[in-house]
Design an enzyme around this catalytic site. Structure first.
Site, PDB file in Angstrom:
ATOM      1  N   ASP A   1      49.578  81.349 123.289  1.00  0.00           N
ATOM      2  CA  ASP A   1      48.736  80.297 123.872  1.00  0.00           C
ATOM      3  C   ASP A   1      49.170  79.991 125.307  1.00  0.00           C
ATOM      4  O   ASP A   1      50.367  79.906 125.595  1.00  0.00           O
ATOM      5  CB  ASP A   1      48.895  78.998 123.080  1.00  0.00           C
ATOM      6  CG  ASP A   1      48.303  79.106 121.682  1.00  0.00           C
ATOM      7  OD1 ASP A   1      47.815  80.184 121.313  1.00  0.00           O
ATOM      8  OD2 ASP A   1      48.343  78.085 120.972  1.00  0.00           O
TER       9      ASP A   1
ATOM     10  N   ASP B   1      40.317  81.572 114.526  1.00  0.00           N
ATOM     11  CA  ASP B   1      41.774  81.638 114.658  1.00  0.00           C
ATOM     12  C   ASP B   1      42.379  82.417 113.480  1.00  0.00           C
ATOM     13  O   ASP B   1      41.681  82.713 112.506  1.00  0.00           O
ATOM     14  CB  ASP B   1      42.333  80.207 114.726  1.00  0.00           C
ATOM     15  CG  ASP B   1      43.579  80.112 115.590  1.00  0.00           C
ATOM     16  OD1 ASP B   1      44.276  81.137 115.728  1.00  0.00           O
ATOM     17  OD2 ASP B   1      43.864  79.027 116.117  1.00  0.00           O
TER      18      ASP B   1
ATOM     19  N   TRP C   1      42.588  88.143 116.255  1.00  0.00           N
ATOM     20  CA  TRP C   1      43.107  89.167 115.340  1.00  0.00           C
ATOM     21  C   TRP C   1      44.340  89.895 115.897  1.00  0.00           C
ATOM     22  O   TRP C   1      45.414  89.871 115.271  1.00  0.00           O
ATOM     23  CB  TRP C   1      41.936  90.075 114.962  1.00  0.00           C
ATOM     24  CG  TRP C   1      42.197  91.317 114.209  1.00  0.00           C
ATOM     25  CD1 TRP C   1      43.390  91.751 113.675  1.00  0.00           C
ATOM     26  CD2 TRP C   1      41.224  92.311 113.864  1.00  0.00           C
ATOM     27  NE1 TRP C   1      43.204  92.958 113.044  1.00  0.00           N
ATOM     28  CE2 TRP C   1      41.903  93.321 113.139  1.00  0.00           C
ATOM     29  CE3 TRP C   1      39.852  92.453 114.090  1.00  0.00           C
ATOM     30  CZ2 TRP C   1      41.235  94.454 112.647  1.00  0.00           C
ATOM     31  CZ3 TRP C   1      39.204  93.578 113.596  1.00  0.00           C
ATOM     32  CH2 TRP C   1      39.895  94.561 112.888  1.00  0.00           C
ATOM     33  N   PRO C   2      44.269  90.508 117.115  1.00  0.00           N
ATOM     34  CA  PRO C   2      45.459  91.240 117.566  1.00  0.00           C
ATOM     35  C   PRO C   2      46.693  90.356 117.789  1.00  0.00           C
ATOM     36  O   PRO C   2      47.810  90.792 117.505  1.00  0.00           O
ATOM     37  CB  PRO C   2      45.020  91.909 118.872  1.00  0.00           C
ATOM     38  CG  PRO C   2      43.713  91.315 119.237  1.00  0.00           C
ATOM     39  CD  PRO C   2      43.125  90.680 118.034  1.00  0.00           C
ATOM     40  N   LEU C   3      46.493  89.124 118.252  1.00  0.00           N
ATOM     41  CA  LEU C   3      47.642  88.228 118.475  1.00  0.00           C
ATOM     42  C   LEU C   3      48.477  88.083 117.200  1.00  0.00           C
ATOM     43  O   LEU C   3      49.707  88.136 117.223  1.00  0.00           O
ATOM     44  CB  LEU C   3      47.145  86.860 118.956  1.00  0.00           C
ATOM     45  CG  LEU C   3      48.084  85.658 118.835  1.00  0.00           C
ATOM     46  CD1 LEU C   3      49.378  85.853 119.603  1.00  0.00           C
ATOM     47  CD2 LEU C   3      47.402  84.397 119.337  1.00  0.00           C
TER      48      LEU C   3
HETATM   49  C1  GLA Z   1      46.250  78.471 117.923  1.00  0.00           C
HETATM   50  C2  GLA Z   1      45.346  79.094 118.982  1.00  0.00           C
HETATM   51  C3  GLA Z   1      45.050  78.078 120.064  1.00  0.00           C
HETATM   52  C4  GLA Z   1      44.387  76.851 119.455  1.00  0.00           C
HETATM   53  C5  GLA Z   1      45.265  76.273 118.343  1.00  0.00           C
HETATM   54  C6  GLA Z   1      44.556  75.184 117.577  1.00  0.00           C
HETATM   55  O1  GLA Z   1      47.520  78.167 118.428  1.00  0.00           O
HETATM   56  O2  GLA Z   1      45.943  80.237 119.521  1.00  0.00           O
HETATM   57  O3  GLA Z   1      44.223  78.637 121.053  1.00  0.00           O
HETATM   58  O4  GLA Z   1      43.137  77.210 118.950  1.00  0.00           O
HETATM   59  O5  GLA Z   1      45.658  77.286 117.415  1.00  0.00           O
HETATM   60  O6  GLA Z   1      45.323  74.682 116.519  1.00  0.00           O
END
Ligand code: GLA
Length: 418
Positions: free
Chosen positions: A219, A159, A192-194
């Site tokens: 998400d 993450d 990474w890109p997000l």
């Molecule tokens: C981020 C990620 C999710 C999940 C949560 C966990 O929001 O994008 O996919 O892994 O963290 O805290």
């Protein structure tokens, strides 16, 4: 043509636009189960022992995956997300699982999952802390990669919370190198890109060289709005992201939420069809101990999974939009095509769509063979350029079909018609 030139032409035809991470993994989109969307950060094993993040949850999911045909359908990875570790590293600086919720430790859990013929995924973060506040890997990339390898872990979801965005690239690349250095095959799933998009356009060539798949957008939630927002983001960035997908590296639009609470059956069919068209990892986040038979059949539909796992490994794209319909297409091996028609009008009943009007219907000249996969399997037989085939699509549902060109001699033809 000289031999050298011929070789170069052949090589350029074989290799996708950018070089993939060469760890031999994710040659097809990853299939498995990931806890986050359904179970989140539930650590309360005292009052909710069946749904808390504990070794029991993954062991039960692994049992179900074997018992109920998931493994046979192709789902392979059982993946842990956030909230598995202790808040403290051990005396040697290594991550450790929460001792109360994972009394056997991760190595034992990996052994159990492997004994079922499945693979285990784990979660960590490139920054100081994970998104839920557990210890991050910043300053510990090599230690953590080695710990995961020592535990025989098969996949790492890494993450991107709690790190200055300018350091993201360096962090993700260093972890990729650290994983590689362990000598164990560990599939590397990135975000990474997000985390970079809010600041600049990510470098997808570098991302593809570093990761086996990568999240680009928010998400997923258990709602149709969430699915629609992911599809919209993907279509509006398709010129940038579609060319970067191929064997070894995929765009990841996040988990399948099929089998939960928020999607109607038509909407579940839309998610399954479009995730297959997008060549997305198929990581379910649901409760395999309690899932309705229709959702199970949809997730295990071998014709849709065949589209997802097609060996050509090209991601599809949105090719037309209008009158509250969207058409998405994915080129498949042997010159076949998968086409999805999504009805976005959320009022009224089923609407007809003239499929023979879409530009790619040119593969039906002179003839093609059409198989309808959703909403129900049906061989539509031989069609021509002139066929007037009307598909009925339910509100927020999808019609999914494959089109196989037939050449002048009445045989399926494998020659490129483009
Ligand atoms: C981020 C990620 C999710 C999940 C949560 C966990 O929001 O994008 O996919 O892994 O963290 O805290």
């Amino acid at each position: 043509m000289s031999k050298m030139l011929l070789l170069l032409v052949l090589l350029s035809l074989l290799s996708p636009a950018a070089e993939a991470l060469v760890n031999g993994l994710a040659l097809k989109p990853t299939m498995g189960w990931l806890h986050w969307e359904r179970f989140m950060c539930n650590t309360d094993c005292d009052t909710d022992p069946d749904n808390c993040i504990s070794e029991r949850l993954y062991m039960q999911m692994a049992d179900m995956m074997v018992k109920d045909g998931w493994k046979e359908a192709g789902y392979e990875y059982v993946c842990i997300d956030d909230c598995w570790p202790s808040y403290q590293r051990d005396a040697r600086g290594r991550l450790q699982a929460d001792p109360k919720r994972f009394p056997g430790g991760i190595k034992k859990l990996a052994d159990y999952v492997h004994s079922k013929g499945l693979k285990l995924g784990i979660y960590a973060d490139v920054g100081e802390k994970t998104c839920a506040g557990y210890p991050g890997s910043l300053g510990y990339y090599e230690t953590d990669a080695q710990t995961f390898a020592d535990w025989d872990v098969d996949l790492l979801k890494f993450d991107g919370c709690n790190l200055k965005w300018t350091l993201l690239g360096d962090g993700y690349i260093k972890m990729s190198e650290a994983l590689n250095k362990t000598g164990r095959s560990i599939l590397y799933s990135c975000e990474w890109p997000l985390y970079e998009w809010p600041f600049q356009k990510p470098n997808y060539t570098a991302i593809r060289e570093t990761c086996n798949h990568w999240r680009n957008f928010n998400d997923v939630f258990d709602s149709w709005n969430s699915i629609k927002s992911i599809l919209d983001w993907t279509a509006s960035h398709q010129d940038i992201i579609v060319p970067s997908a191929g064997p070894g590296g995929w765009n990841d639009p996040d988990m399948l939420v099929i089998g939960n609470f928020g999607l109607s059956h038509d909407q579940q069919e839309s998610q399954m069809a479009l995730w297959a068209i997008m060549a997305a990892p198929l990581l379910m986040s649901n409760d395999l101990r309690d899932i309705c038979p229709r959702s199970k059949d949809l997730l295990q539909n071998r014709r849709i999974i065949e589209i997802s796992q097609d060996p050509l490994g090209k991601q599809g794209h949105r090719s037309a939009k209008g009158n509250h319909f969207e058409v998405w297409e994915r080129p498949l091996s042997k010159n076949r095509l998968a086409v999805a028609v999504l009805n976005l009008q959320e009022i009224g009943g089923p609407r007809g769509f003239a499929i023979s009007g879409v530009p790619s219907w040119k593969v039906c000249d002179p003839q093609c063979n059409v198989t309808l996969i959703l909403p129900q399997y049906k061989e539509m037989g031989v069609q021509t350029k002139e066929s007037k085939l009307i598909l009925k699509v339910n509100p927020s549902g999808t019609a999914l079909l494959t089109v196989t060109p037939i050449n002048d001699f009445g045989r399926l033809h494998w020659k490129n018609t483009n």
